[in-house]
Design an enzyme around this catalytic site. Sequence first.
Site, PDB file in Angstrom:
ATOM      1  N   ASP A  45       0.566   3.305   4.226  1.00 41.10           N
ATOM      2  CA  ASP A  45      -0.520   4.052   3.605  1.00 41.10           C
ATOM      3  C   ASP A  45      -1.538   4.547   4.620  1.00 41.10           C
ATOM      4  O   ASP A  45      -1.939   5.690   4.601  1.00 41.10           O
ATOM      5  CB  ASP A  45      -1.198   3.214   2.490  1.00 41.10           C
ATOM      6  N   LYS A  49      -7.351   6.664  10.504  1.00 45.00           N
ATOM      7  CA  LYS A  49      -8.767   6.676  10.898  1.00 45.00           C
ATOM      8  C   LYS A  49      -8.793   6.823  12.416  1.00 45.00           C
ATOM      9  O   LYS A  49      -8.680   5.841  13.130  1.00 45.00           O
ATOM     10  CB  LYS A  49      -9.454   5.388  10.462  1.00 45.00           C
ATOM     11  N   GLY A 108       0.791  -1.238   0.000  1.00 43.35           N
ATOM     12  CA  GLY A 108       0.000   0.000   0.000  1.00 43.35           C
ATOM     13  C   GLY A 108       0.814   1.275   0.000  1.00 43.35           C
ATOM     14  O   GLY A 108       0.333   2.322  -0.433  1.00 43.35           O
ATOM     15  N   ARG A 160      -5.086   0.716  -6.905  1.00 41.55           N
ATOM     16  CA  ARG A 160      -3.901   1.346  -6.300  1.00 41.55           C
ATOM     17  C   ARG A 160      -3.421   2.518  -7.149  1.00 41.55           C
ATOM     18  O   ARG A 160      -2.822   3.465  -6.650  1.00 41.55           O
ATOM     19  CB  ARG A 160      -2.751   0.333  -6.164  1.00 41.55           C
ATOM     20  N   PHE A 194     -14.143   2.892   3.984  1.00 40.79           N
ATOM     21  CA  PHE A 194     -13.138   2.226   3.160  1.00 40.79           C
ATOM     22  C   PHE A 194     -12.769   3.107   1.977  1.00 40.79           C
ATOM     23  O   PHE A 194     -13.627   3.536   1.216  1.00 40.79           O
ATOM     24  CB  PHE A 194     -13.658   0.868   2.691  1.00 40.79           C
ATOM     25  N   VAL A 195     -11.467   3.383   1.826  1.00 42.08           N
ATOM     26  CA  VAL A 195     -11.012   4.269   0.754  1.00 42.08           C
ATOM     27  C   VAL A 195     -10.019   3.542  -0.158  1.00 42.08           C
ATOM     28  O   VAL A 195      -9.369   2.584   0.259  1.00 42.08           O
ATOM     29  CB  VAL A 195     -10.361   5.554   1.323  1.00 42.08           C
ATOM     30  N   ASP A 242      -5.316   1.980  10.401  1.00 47.50           N
ATOM     31  CA  ASP A 242      -6.726   1.667  10.626  1.00 47.50           C
ATOM     32  C   ASP A 242      -6.841   1.039  12.017  1.00 47.50           C
ATOM     33  O   ASP A 242      -6.842   1.752  13.014  1.00 47.50           O
ATOM     34  CB  ASP A 242      -7.188   0.747   9.484  1.00 47.50           C
ATOM     35  N   ASP A 283      -5.831  -0.198  -1.894  1.00 50.42           N
ATOM     36  CA  ASP A 283      -6.527  -1.105  -2.809  1.00 50.42           C
ATOM     37  C   ASP A 283      -7.837  -1.615  -2.243  1.00 50.42           C
ATOM     38  O   ASP A 283      -8.068  -1.598  -1.036  1.00 50.42           O
ATOM     39  CB  ASP A 283      -5.642  -2.331  -3.084  1.00 50.42           C
TER      40      ASP A 283
HETATM   41  P1  IMP Z   1      -4.678  -2.021   9.998  1.00 52.77           P
HETATM   42  O1  IMP Z   1      -3.756  -3.189  10.204  1.00 52.77           O
HETATM   43  O2  IMP Z   1      -6.102  -2.340  10.343  1.00 52.77           O
HETATM   44  O3  IMP Z   1      -4.202  -0.742  10.648  1.00 52.77           O
HETATM   45  O4  IMP Z   1      -4.763  -1.773   8.467  1.00 52.77           O
HETATM   46  C1  IMP Z   1      -3.658  -1.471   7.762  1.00 52.77           C
HETATM   47  C2  IMP Z   1      -3.700  -1.998   6.369  1.00 52.77           C
HETATM   48  O5  IMP Z   1      -5.007  -2.388   5.956  1.00 52.77           O
HETATM   49  C3  IMP Z   1      -3.280  -0.874   5.480  1.00 52.77           C
HETATM   50  O6  IMP Z   1      -1.888  -0.898   5.275  1.00 52.77           O
HETATM   51  C4  IMP Z   1      -4.085  -1.132   4.252  1.00 52.77           C
HETATM   52  O7  IMP Z   1      -3.355  -2.010   3.424  1.00 52.77           O
HETATM   53  C5  IMP Z   1      -5.334  -1.821   4.721  1.00 52.77           C
HETATM   54  N1  IMP Z   1      -6.459  -0.848   4.901  1.00 52.77           N
HETATM   55  C6  IMP Z   1      -6.984  -0.364   6.039  1.00 52.77           C
HETATM   56  N2  IMP Z   1      -7.981   0.494   5.801  1.00 52.77           N
HETATM   57  C7  IMP Z   1      -8.092   0.565   4.455  1.00 52.77           C
HETATM   58  C8  IMP Z   1      -8.950   1.322   3.561  1.00 52.77           C
HETATM   59  O8  IMP Z   1      -9.819   2.116   3.947  1.00 52.77           O
HETATM   60  N3  IMP Z   1      -8.745   1.108   2.244  1.00 52.77           N
HETATM   61  C9  IMP Z   1      -7.790   0.266   1.746  1.00 52.77           C
HETATM   62  N4  IMP Z   1      -6.965  -0.433   2.542  1.00 52.77           N
HETATM   63  C10 IMP Z   1      -7.121  -0.286   3.877  1.00 52.77           C
HETATM   64 MG    MG Z   2      -3.344  -2.999   1.759  1.00 51.79          MG
END
Ligand code: IMP
Ligand code: MG
Length: 180
Positions: free
Chosen positions: A101, A132, A45, A166, A153-154, A104, A160
Amino acid sequence: MDRDVSRVLITREQIAQRVRTLGAEISTVYADSSRGLTILPVLSGAIIFLADLIRELPLKMKIAVVHLSSYRGTATDPGEMRVIHGVSGDIRDRDVLIVDDILDTGNTLRRVHGLVRGAGPASMRTAVLLRKPSKAPADLAVDFVGFDVEDQFVVGYGLDYDDHYRNYPDIAVLRPELLK
Ligand code: IMP
Ligand code: MG
């Protein structure tokens, strides 16, 4: 791709502007670093953000990579975390800037932080393009944040949905009927 997007959240111009100011912030922090800077993007990402950000950093640097997948596929909720490739290159005693990227749930960065700490860097900081805030855990420190976004979700600018979009130049929300 345009027809799959319901709303542009952050335009390419806004991104470019913010990446420039982020670059200036980050450059100030590392200006006096004599230990050697390694930029560590989290694949996949971070690739677009990485490419733009490092060209705003007039610093001598190496680039290493780490590749994780949260196995989302067509799901927009996090799935099983897999380390596809650990930290490439030797980051021992170096100043490491992790680039991702989006923050979340924080599961990905928590794992990356563990991998990096285990490799004995001199310092570790993290830059994310998006966060977020409603979901990001308070105890997970990130040092540089491009934009705070609502919990939706973006896609685009590296982000992606099922490995598509992407290359979309803006950050956008997909039409809800496309999300399975
Ligand atoms: P986390 O582990 O939940 O913090 O999410 C991190 C990874 O999930 C990011 O590096 C993204 O690859 C993916 N991700 C989280 N939220 C989104 C979104 O809104 N759109 C696309 N990918 C996301
Ligand atoms: Mg990803």
